[in-house]
Design a protein around this motif. Structure first.
Motif: not given
Length: 204
Positions: A34-52
């Protein structure tokens, strides 16, 4: 000699726990994109099991916390996202006492929050004396840098994401002195996250 009966014999003090999501090369900038960083969004680029499994670790940490300590921008970020949510995790976070270090903030965004307007080191040192248990710091990179620089952090908890970003703001920027840390534990979370915990060794 007058004795403060409220603190007489008190030996327990609060412990500052820095809890962060980081890339493999230590970047903490813009994890949600959400901050406009060109490599931003890495937090969401993992699988469902990781997030759970990540959520289970975070909920357990919240249950063990005595309070949260945040910078101004982190109060805004988390406050706007958690206030009004329901469920065990949300209820726990929203009910925890929170302390925001800021000389400019008037109305904090998150519930149950006290603004610490004084000098950072004095305010945090006082907080450690007043509270027992874990005082957890989320995000708040500039605050973490200041606390590390002045030996106020007791433990680091790093959830490491399997990405080398190669650029971006890192959790540990330049410091005046080398810091020593002692590993406490390491474990895999989900399929691809690694949870590292360290004790910060005080300077002699």
């Amino acid at each position: 000699m007058l004795v403060d009966s409220a603190n007489e014999g008190r030996t327990e003090v609060g412990r500052i726990i820095v809890s962060e999501n980081v890339s493999l090369d230590g970047v903490v900038q813009d994890p949600t994109g959400e901050g406009g960083f060109r490599h931003g969004g890495w937090f969401g680029q993992v699988g469902d099991k990781d997030r759970e499994e990540w959520a289970k670790v975070e909920f357990e940490e919240a249950l063990g916390a005595e309070a949260l300590l945040l910078g101004r921008r982190s109060d805004e970020y988390f406050g706007t996202r958690w206030t009004g949510r329901t469920g065990e995790w949300a209820d726990r976070l929203n009910s925890l006492p929170k302390y925001v270090v800021s000389s400019t903030l008037v109305e904090p965004h998150w519930t149950n929050t006290t603004v610490l307007k004084g000098e950072v080191l004095d305010e945090v040192s006082k907080l450690k004396q007043e509270l027992d248990g874990e005082i957890v710091v989320y995000a708040s990179r500039p605050l973490v840098h200041t606390l590390m620089e002045h030996d106020l952090v007791d433990e680091l908890r790093l959830m490491v994401y399997p990405f080398v970003l190669g650029a971006g703001e890192r959790l540990f920027s330049e410091t005046n002195n080398m810091k020593s840390i002692r590993p406490l534990n390491a474990r895999i979370v989900g399929d691809s996250l690694v949870y590292l915990t360290y004790e910060v060794v005080r300077n002699a």
